[in-house]
Write a protein that holds these residues in place. Structure first.
Motif, PDB file in Angstrom:
ATOM      1  N   TRP A 188       0.839  -1.201   0.000  1.00 63.16           N
ATOM      2  CA  TRP A 188       0.000   0.000   0.000  1.00 63.16           C
ATOM      3  C   TRP A 188       0.877   1.255   0.000  1.00 63.16           C
ATOM      4  CZ3 TRP A 188      -4.893   1.433  -0.766  1.00 63.16           C
ATOM      5  CH2 TRP A 188      -5.253   2.734  -0.392  1.00 63.16           C
ATOM      6  N   GLU A 189       1.869   1.264   0.877  1.00 62.41           N
ATOM      7  CA  GLU A 189       2.744   2.424   0.980  1.00 62.41           C
ATOM      8  C   GLU A 189       3.474   2.679  -0.337  1.00 62.41           C
ATOM      9  OE1 GLU A 189       4.439   5.607   3.241  1.00 62.41           O
ATOM     10  OE2 GLU A 189       2.823   4.212   3.722  1.00 62.41           O
ATOM     11  N   LEU A 190       4.025   1.616  -0.902  1.00 57.11           N
ATOM     12  CA  LEU A 190       4.831   1.749  -2.116  1.00 57.11           C
ATOM     13  C   LEU A 190       4.006   2.233  -3.301  1.00 57.11           C
ATOM     14  CD1 LEU A 190       7.797   1.217  -2.856  1.00 57.11           C
ATOM     15  CD2 LEU A 190       7.130  -1.079  -3.569  1.00 57.11           C
ATOM     16  N   THR A 191       2.777   1.753  -3.402  1.00 61.57           N
ATOM     17  CA  THR A 191       1.946   2.115  -4.556  1.00 61.57           C
ATOM     18  C   THR A 191       1.237   3.456  -4.388  1.00 61.57           C
ATOM     19  OG1 THR A 191       0.140   0.774  -3.623  1.00 61.57           O
ATOM     20  CG2 THR A 191       1.546  -0.271  -5.281  1.00 61.57           C
ATOM     21  N   HIS A 192       1.307   4.049  -3.187  1.00 61.40           N
ATOM     22  CA  HIS A 192       0.630   5.318  -2.957  1.00 61.40           C
ATOM     23  C   HIS A 192       1.588   6.475  -2.632  1.00 61.40           C
ATOM     24  CE1 HIS A 192      -2.782   2.595  -2.743  1.00 61.40           C
ATOM     25  NE2 HIS A 192      -3.563   3.639  -2.892  1.00 61.40           N
ATOM     26  N   MET A 193       2.885   6.226  -2.706  1.00 58.98           N
ATOM     27  CA  MET A 193       3.864   7.276  -2.454  1.00 58.98           C
ATOM     28  C   MET A 193       4.013   8.167  -3.683  1.00 58.98           C
ATOM     29  SD  MET A 193       6.840   5.088  -0.518  1.00 58.98           S
ATOM     30  CE  MET A 193       7.846   6.513  -0.102  1.00 58.98           C
ATOM     31  N   ASP A 194       4.010   9.479  -3.471  1.00 52.92           N
ATOM     32  CA  ASP A 194       4.205  10.409  -4.589  1.00 52.92           C
ATOM     33  C   ASP A 194       5.613  10.307  -5.176  1.00 52.92           C
ATOM     34  OD1 ASP A 194       1.636  11.383  -4.304  1.00 52.92           O
ATOM     35  OD2 ASP A 194       2.241  13.029  -2.977  1.00 52.92           O
ATOM     36  N   SER A 195       6.544   9.782  -4.385  1.00 54.22           N
ATOM     37  CA  SER A 195       7.938   9.694  -4.833  1.00 54.22           C
ATOM     38  C   SER A 195       8.170   8.556  -5.818  1.00 54.22           C
ATOM     39  CB  SER A 195       8.859   9.500  -3.622  1.00 54.22           C
ATOM     40  OG  SER A 195       8.770  10.591  -2.743  1.00 54.22           O
ATOM     41  N   PHE A 196       7.217   7.613  -5.905  1.00 52.15           N
ATOM     42  CA  PHE A 196       7.401   6.434  -6.749  1.00 52.15           C
ATOM     43  C   PHE A 196       6.248   6.262  -7.727  1.00 52.15           C
ATOM     44  CE2 PHE A 196      10.048   4.512  -3.205  1.00 52.15           C
ATOM     45  CZ  PHE A 196      11.202   4.381  -3.958  1.00 52.15           C
ATOM     46  N   GLN A 197       6.577   5.692  -8.881  1.00 48.57           N
ATOM     47  CA  GLN A 197       5.587   5.072  -9.752  1.00 48.57           C
ATOM     48  C   GLN A 197       5.865   3.577  -9.672  1.00 48.57           C
ATOM     49  OE1 GLN A 197       2.958   5.987 -11.429  1.00 48.57           O
ATOM     50  NE2 GLN A 197       3.111   8.178 -10.958  1.00 48.57           N
ATOM     51  N   THR A 198       4.860   2.810  -9.272  1.00 40.98           N
ATOM     52  CA  THR A 198       5.066   1.392  -8.965  1.00 40.98           C
ATOM     53  C   THR A 198       4.054   0.518  -9.677  1.00 40.98           C
ATOM     54  OG1 THR A 198       5.969   1.864  -6.762  1.00 40.98           O
ATOM     55  CG2 THR A 198       5.068  -0.337  -7.099  1.00 40.98           C
ATOM     56  N   ILE A 199       4.531  -0.635 -10.144  1.00 43.40           N
ATOM     57  CA  ILE A 199       3.647  -1.666 -10.675  1.00 43.40           C
ATOM     58  C   ILE A 199       3.922  -2.964  -9.914  1.00 43.40           C
ATOM     59  CG2 ILE A 199       5.261  -2.325 -12.524  1.00 43.40           C
ATOM     60  CD1 ILE A 199       2.746  -2.917 -14.246  1.00 43.40           C
ATOM     61  N   VAL A 200       2.853  -3.705  -9.634  1.00 36.59           N
ATOM     62  CA  VAL A 200       2.960  -5.017  -8.991  1.00 36.59           C
ATOM     63  C   VAL A 200       2.742  -6.068 -10.073  1.00 36.59           C
ATOM     64  CG1 VAL A 200       2.114  -6.526  -7.167  1.00 36.59           C
ATOM     65  CG2 VAL A 200       1.993  -4.041  -6.871  1.00 36.59           C
ATOM     66  N   LEU A 201       3.725  -6.937 -10.247  1.00 39.29           N
ATOM     67  CA  LEU A 201       3.676  -7.941 -11.306  1.00 39.29           C
ATOM     68  C   LEU A 201       3.488  -9.337 -10.711  1.00 39.29           C
ATOM     69  CD1 LEU A 201       6.694  -6.659 -13.430  1.00 39.29           C
ATOM     70  CD2 LEU A 201       4.267  -6.255 -13.855  1.00 39.29           C
ATOM     71  N   PRO A 202       2.511 -10.107 -11.204  1.00 42.91           N
ATOM     72  CA  PRO A 202       2.276 -11.459 -10.684  1.00 42.91           C
ATOM     73  C   PRO A 202       3.177 -12.497 -11.337  1.00 42.91           C
ATOM     74  CG  PRO A 202       0.600 -10.948 -12.290  1.00 42.91           C
ATOM     75  CD  PRO A 202       1.475  -9.712 -12.186  1.00 42.91           C
ATOM     76  N   ILE A 203       4.495 -12.252 -11.272  1.00 35.91           N
ATOM     77  CA  ILE A 203       5.448 -13.236 -11.792  1.00 35.91           C
ATOM     78  C   ILE A 203       6.292 -13.739 -10.633  1.00 35.91           C
ATOM     79  CG2 ILE A 203       5.523 -12.117 -14.051  1.00 35.91           C
ATOM     80  CD1 ILE A 203       8.317 -11.086 -13.300  1.00 35.91           C
ATOM     81  N   GLY A 204       6.821 -14.947 -10.768  1.00 35.53           N
ATOM     82  CA  GLY A 204       7.546 -15.547  -9.659  1.00 35.53           C
ATOM     83  C   GLY A 204       6.633 -15.621  -8.459  1.00 35.53           C
ATOM     84  N   ASP A 205       7.075 -15.073  -7.338  1.00 36.87           N
ATOM     85  CA  ASP A 205       6.238 -14.991  -6.153  1.00 36.87           C
ATOM     86  C   ASP A 205       5.749 -13.552  -5.960  1.00 36.87           C
ATOM     87  OD1 ASP A 205       4.893 -15.787  -3.918  1.00 36.87           O
ATOM     88  OD2 ASP A 205       6.611 -15.679  -2.588  1.00 36.87           O
ATOM     89  N   GLY A 206       5.622 -12.836  -7.058  1.00 37.25           N
ATOM     90  CA  GLY A 206       5.183 -11.445  -7.011  1.00 37.25           C
ATOM     91  C   GLY A 206       6.370 -10.502  -6.918  1.00 37.25           C
ATOM     92  N   VAL A 207       6.415  -9.514  -7.808  1.00 40.32           N
ATOM     93  CA  VAL A 207       7.506  -8.550  -7.862  1.00 40.32           C
ATOM     94  C   VAL A 207       6.928  -7.155  -8.029  1.00 40.32           C
ATOM     95  CG1 VAL A 207       9.585  -7.832  -9.110  1.00 40.32           C
ATOM     96  CG2 VAL A 207       9.029 -10.253  -8.948  1.00 40.32           C
ATOM     97  N   THR A 208       7.466  -6.194  -7.306  1.00 40.67           N
ATOM     98  CA  THR A 208       7.137  -4.798  -7.600  1.00 40.67           C
ATOM     99  C   THR A 208       8.309  -4.153  -8.305  1.00 40.67           C
ATOM    100  OG1 THR A 208       7.947  -3.987  -5.457  1.00 40.67           O
ATOM    101  CG2 THR A 208       5.607  -4.527  -5.611  1.00 40.67           C
ATOM    102  N   VAL A 209       8.009  -3.301  -9.266  1.00 39.20           N
ATOM    103  CA  VAL A 209       9.011  -2.489  -9.939  1.00 39.20           C
ATOM    104  C   VAL A 209       8.607  -1.043  -9.745  1.00 39.20           C
ATOM    105  CG1 VAL A 209      10.176  -1.929 -12.093  1.00 39.20           C
ATOM    106  CG2 VAL A 209       9.470  -4.285 -11.637  1.00 39.20           C
TER     107      VAL A 209
END
Length: 215
Positions: A188-209
């Protein structure tokens, strides 16, 4: 399992062959039950490194050195990797693997608790790979913010917990509830921070970029 098994096997069949040393370390890790990044996560790292061409990489969680060595094969000449490991039994194995690969001048292994070691590092990393204790990701985030420069990339592995992250905390085993709640907080924090643009990818055991777009 996040992705259908047949689809996963097909995707894996398309992947390029790893170098002999990477295959050897992978086999040794698997036979010793040492957790390493999954094949599709390794593929994602390769692509991201070739796209971003980082000069300073920080890895949180070395294990036996598999992912650090994998990354070292896809960085530009002169780029450096700093990796942190706290588990004493794995540190000498990682050091030996770095020596065997001739990458001791490229990869620096720092021993100790990542939360403390990160405080001793200077800002300026342009790529951070998080692959340590999942329940600690949320606690590492302030130091990640301090160390990662604007325009840099943060990759966090194992964020979907084999799909358990979508479940109610009461649906997961009691011993995993703290990790479960902390990971949900982290996502939640990572995807809602103004400092980041984040995507959550359902590969492996889940990865955020995440790309850092502002201070």
């Amino acid at each position: 399992m996040i992705v259908d098994e047949r689809m996963l096997q097909y995707i894996r069949s398309l992947d390029r062959c790893e170098s002999p040393l990477i295959r050897e370390i992978k086999q040794q890790a698997q036979s010793s039950r040492v957790p390493i990044i999954r094949q599709e996560t390794a593929g994602l790292l390769r692509v991201l490194l070739c796209m971003t061409k980082p000069e300073q990489i920080l890895e949180v969680g070395t294990a036996v050195g598999f992912s650090a060595l994998l990354m070292s094969e896809y960085i530009e000449a002169g780029a450096k990797i700093t990796t942190i490991e706290n588990y004493e039994k794995r540190i000498p194995i990682a050091r030996e693997n770095f020596k065997k690969a001739g990458k001791e001048d490229v990869i620096t292994l720092l021993e100790g608790d990542a939360a403390e070691v990160m405080k001793t590092l200077s800002p300026g990393y342009d790529f951070i790979f998080m692959d340590a204790a999942k329940g600690q990701y949320i606690h590492f985030l302030p130091e990640v913010m301090r160390l990662l420069k604007v325009g840099g990339t943060l990759v966090s592995d194992n964020v979907l917990q084999d799909g358990d992250v979508v479940e109610s905390r009461y649906a997961v085993t009691r011993r995993n509830r703290t990790i479960h709640s902390r990971m949900r907080d982290y996502l939640w924090e990572l995807t809602h921070m103004d400092s980041f643009q984040t995507i959550v990818l359902p590969i492996g055991d889940g990865v955020t970029v995440s790309t850092r777009v502002a201070e």
